[in-house]
Write an enzyme that holds these catalytic residues in place. Structure first.
Site, PDB file in Angstrom:
ATOM      1  N   SER A  25     -74.157 -81.069  -5.078  1.00  0.00           N
ATOM      2  CA  SER A  25     -74.735 -81.191  -6.424  1.00  0.00           C
ATOM      3  C   SER A  25     -75.600 -79.979  -6.698  1.00  0.00           C
ATOM      4  O   SER A  25     -76.165 -79.379  -5.772  1.00  0.00           O
ATOM      5  CB  SER A  25     -75.599 -82.455  -6.506  1.00  0.00           C
ATOM      6  OG  SER A  25     -76.381 -82.430  -7.685  1.00  0.00           O
ATOM      7  N   TYR A  37     -81.645 -87.968  -3.075  1.00  0.00           N
ATOM      8  CA  TYR A  37     -80.363 -87.450  -3.570  1.00  0.00           C
ATOM      9  C   TYR A  37     -80.231 -85.948  -3.294  1.00  0.00           C
ATOM     10  O   TYR A  37     -79.285 -85.532  -2.600  1.00  0.00           O
ATOM     11  CB  TYR A  37     -80.188 -87.781  -5.053  1.00  0.00           C
ATOM     12  CG  TYR A  37     -78.856 -87.325  -5.604  1.00  0.00           C
ATOM     13  CD1 TYR A  37     -77.709 -88.072  -5.395  1.00  0.00           C
ATOM     14  CD2 TYR A  37     -78.746 -86.138  -6.303  1.00  0.00           C
ATOM     15  CE1 TYR A  37     -76.473 -87.645  -5.876  1.00  0.00           C
ATOM     16  CE2 TYR A  37     -77.519 -85.707  -6.785  1.00  0.00           C
ATOM     17  CZ  TYR A  37     -76.390 -86.464  -6.577  1.00  0.00           C
ATOM     18  OH  TYR A  37     -75.174 -86.039  -7.049  1.00  0.00           O
ATOM     19  N   SER A  83     -79.958 -85.354   0.456  1.00  0.00           N
ATOM     20  CA  SER A  83     -78.642 -85.632   1.049  1.00  0.00           C
ATOM     21  C   SER A  83     -77.628 -84.563   0.656  1.00  0.00           C
ATOM     22  O   SER A  83     -76.782 -84.160   1.463  1.00  0.00           O
ATOM     23  CB  SER A  83     -78.154 -87.021   0.628  1.00  0.00           C
ATOM     24  OG  SER A  83     -77.899 -87.074  -0.767  1.00  0.00           O
TER      25      SER A  83
HETATM   26  N1  LIG Z   1     -71.864 -86.972 -12.411  1.00  0.00           N
HETATM   27  C1  LIG Z   1     -72.694 -85.984 -12.141  1.00  0.00           C
HETATM   28  O1  LIG Z   1     -73.470 -85.543 -13.027  1.00  0.00           O
HETATM   29  C2  LIG Z   1     -72.712 -85.344 -10.776  1.00  0.00           C
HETATM   30  C3  LIG Z   1     -73.398 -84.134 -10.624  1.00  0.00           C
HETATM   31  C4  LIG Z   1     -73.433 -83.521  -9.374  1.00  0.00           C
HETATM   32  C5  LIG Z   1     -72.768 -84.096  -8.307  1.00  0.00           C
HETATM   33  N2  LIG Z   1     -72.105 -85.268  -8.478  1.00  0.00           N
HETATM   34  C6  LIG Z   1     -71.430 -85.818  -7.310  1.00  0.00           C
HETATM   35  O2  LIG Z   1     -70.053 -85.946  -7.595  1.00  0.00           O
HETATM   36  C7  LIG Z   1     -69.488 -86.958  -6.762  1.00  0.00           C
HETATM   37  C8  LIG Z   1     -68.670 -87.892  -7.644  1.00  0.00           C
HETATM   38  O3  LIG Z   1     -69.567 -88.581  -8.479  1.00  0.00           O
HETATM   39  P1  LIG Z   1     -69.156 -89.061  -9.942  1.00  0.00           P
HETATM   40  O4  LIG Z   1     -70.061 -88.395 -10.885  1.00  0.00           O
HETATM   41  O5  LIG Z   1     -67.704 -88.956 -10.102  1.00  0.00           O
HETATM   42  O6  LIG Z   1     -69.661 -90.583  -9.864  1.00  0.00           O
HETATM   43  P2  LIG Z   1     -68.875 -91.953  -9.967  1.00  0.00           P
HETATM   44  O7  LIG Z   1     -69.919 -92.993  -9.805  1.00  0.00           O
HETATM   45  O8  LIG Z   1     -68.017 -91.970 -11.168  1.00  0.00           O
HETATM   46  O9  LIG Z   1     -67.906 -91.930  -8.683  1.00  0.00           O
HETATM   47  C9  LIG Z   1     -68.394 -92.090  -7.375  1.00  0.00           C
HETATM   48  C10 LIG Z   1     -67.394 -92.941  -6.602  1.00  0.00           C
HETATM   49  O10 LIG Z   1     -67.850 -93.018  -5.229  1.00  0.00           O
HETATM   50  C11 LIG Z   1     -67.547 -94.330  -4.778  1.00  0.00           C
HETATM   51  N3  LIG Z   1     -68.382 -94.709  -3.640  1.00  0.00           N
HETATM   52  C12 LIG Z   1     -69.709 -94.949  -3.632  1.00  0.00           C
HETATM   53  N4  LIG Z   1     -70.110 -95.362  -2.426  1.00  0.00           N
HETATM   54  C13 LIG Z   1     -68.993 -95.374  -1.636  1.00  0.00           C
HETATM   55  C14 LIG Z   1     -68.746 -95.730  -0.280  1.00  0.00           C
HETATM   56  N5  LIG Z   1     -69.734 -96.174   0.529  1.00  0.00           N
HETATM   57  N6  LIG Z   1     -67.484 -95.626   0.200  1.00  0.00           N
HETATM   58  C15 LIG Z   1     -66.477 -95.210  -0.608  1.00  0.00           C
HETATM   59  N7  LIG Z   1     -66.645 -94.863  -1.897  1.00  0.00           N
HETATM   60  C16 LIG Z   1     -67.889 -94.959  -2.402  1.00  0.00           C
HETATM   61  C17 LIG Z   1     -67.841 -95.219  -5.987  1.00  0.00           C
HETATM   62  O11 LIG Z   1     -67.231 -96.498  -5.852  1.00  0.00           O
HETATM   63  C18 LIG Z   1     -67.310 -94.381  -7.128  1.00  0.00           C
HETATM   64  O12 LIG Z   1     -65.971 -94.730  -7.458  1.00  0.00           O
HETATM   65  C19 LIG Z   1     -70.662 -87.647  -6.058  1.00  0.00           C
HETATM   66  O13 LIG Z   1     -70.752 -87.176  -4.747  1.00  0.00           O
HETATM   67  C20 LIG Z   1     -71.855 -87.208  -6.884  1.00  0.00           C
HETATM   68  O14 LIG Z   1     -73.040 -87.208  -6.134  1.00  0.00           O
HETATM   69  C21 LIG Z   1     -72.049 -85.909  -9.685  1.00  0.00           C
END
Ligand SMILES: NC(=O)c1ccc[n+]([C@@H]2O[C@H](COP(=O)([O-])OP(=O)(O)OC[C@H]3O[C@@H](n4cnc5c(N)ncnc54)[C@H](O)[C@@H]3O)[C@@H](O)[C@H]2O)c1
Length: 268
Positions: free
Chosen positions: A163, A176, A179
């Protein structure tokens, strides 16, 4: 690890494996993607299958994941909690059983954790986020390397989703960014350790991205989005484009790197 006789028969007979698109940037390749039921992970499943890859789509709930990827030819859904290393190992075994190979692993599963003042965060709040974002990513990277080392020839590309919060101050609970910074350290350490096996390991550090993880409350969302000079959130597809680049052979000279599509929040 070698393919079972059944696997070899099915592939040579032009069965399910041979039906996948013969063209595309990932034609003939097999991938495992965590966090595949939603957001960035789901967009990555879509892009990878469009580019000819077969994908093991991994998320907590098998039914929800199967529903999410139902329209994507070449995607197979499994339910896996990445906090449990035995479940992660089983998912990689399943990928080998399904595809007979593994070229790419994308670690997109993640959680943002409880919103609370620092002094109100509990031990569990901290441990829960680290268990998914860092330990879960480690289990997946380890299982991917084990499998990629046994391919003939050995090799592959691993992409970890970090992130922009790991690169700069970001308004999220401390565990967050902690990690996600760990994910960058893991990426660099493993990249150095497995380079001689032909395995590349890189990270993507997205800025605000329109997924269920982005705060839905409009003033909070606006404040986060406005951190980038483009003053908008990325679509999940825009982040998937960067992941696709790092997974494909087009990035063959990249390893241990972090690419950050962040709308100009952090410039470097
Ligand atoms: N959306 C943002 O603004 C953003 C920004 C920076 C980084 N991220 C990172 O991008 C990645 C994807 O996030 P996203 O935005 O698509 O969110 P999201 O919530 O749409 O998707 C995350 C997915 O991870 C799954 N998940 C959570 N815990 C889990 C576990 N223990 N085992 C298996 N699957 C699990 C959830 O069920 C979900 O489907 C994440 O690592 C997040 O930290 C997101």
């Amino acid at each position: 690890m070698s393919a079972s006789p059944g696997d070899r028969r099915r592939r040579s007979a032009g069965g399910r494996y041979a039906r996948q698109s013969p063209v595309g940037r990932l034609a003939g390749k097999a991938a495992l993607i965590t966090g595949a039921a939603s957001g960035i992970g789901l967009a990555t499943v879509r892009r990878f299958t469009e580019e000819g890859a077969r994908v093991l789509a991994v998320d907590l709930d098998a039914g929800r994941t199967a529903h999410a990827v139902a329209g994507y030819r070449g995607a197979v859904a499994v339910g896996t909690d990445i906090r449990d290393s035995s479940q992660v190992d089983a998912a990689y075994d399943r990928a080998f059983t399904e595809f007979g190979r593994l070229d790419t692993a994308v670690n997109a599963a993640g959680v943002s954790g409880a919103q609370a003042d620092l002094c109100d965060l509990t031990d569990e709040d901290f441990a829960d986020v680290v268990a998914v974002n860092l330990a879960g990513t480690f289990y997946s990277v380890r299982a991917a390397v084990r499998l990629m080392r046994r391919m003939s020839p050995a090799g592959g590309s691993i992409v970890n989703v970090s992130s922009v919060g790991a690169l700069a101050n970001f308004p999220l609970p401390a565990m967050y960014p902690a990690s996600k910074a760990g994910v960058l350290g893991l990426t660099r350490a493993v990249a150095a350790l497995v380079a001689s096996d032909g395995i590349r390991v890189n990270a993507v550090a997205p800025g605000a991205t329109d997924t269920p993880m982005l705060p839905q409350d409009e003033p909070v969302r606006r404040a986060v989005v406005d951190l980038g000079v483009l003053r908008r959130a990325a679509s999940a597809e825009e982040i998937a484009h960067t992941i696709l680049f790092l997974a494909s052979d087009e990035s063959a000279f990249y390893t241990g790197q972090t690419l950050s599509p962040n709308g100009g929040y952090v410039m470097h």
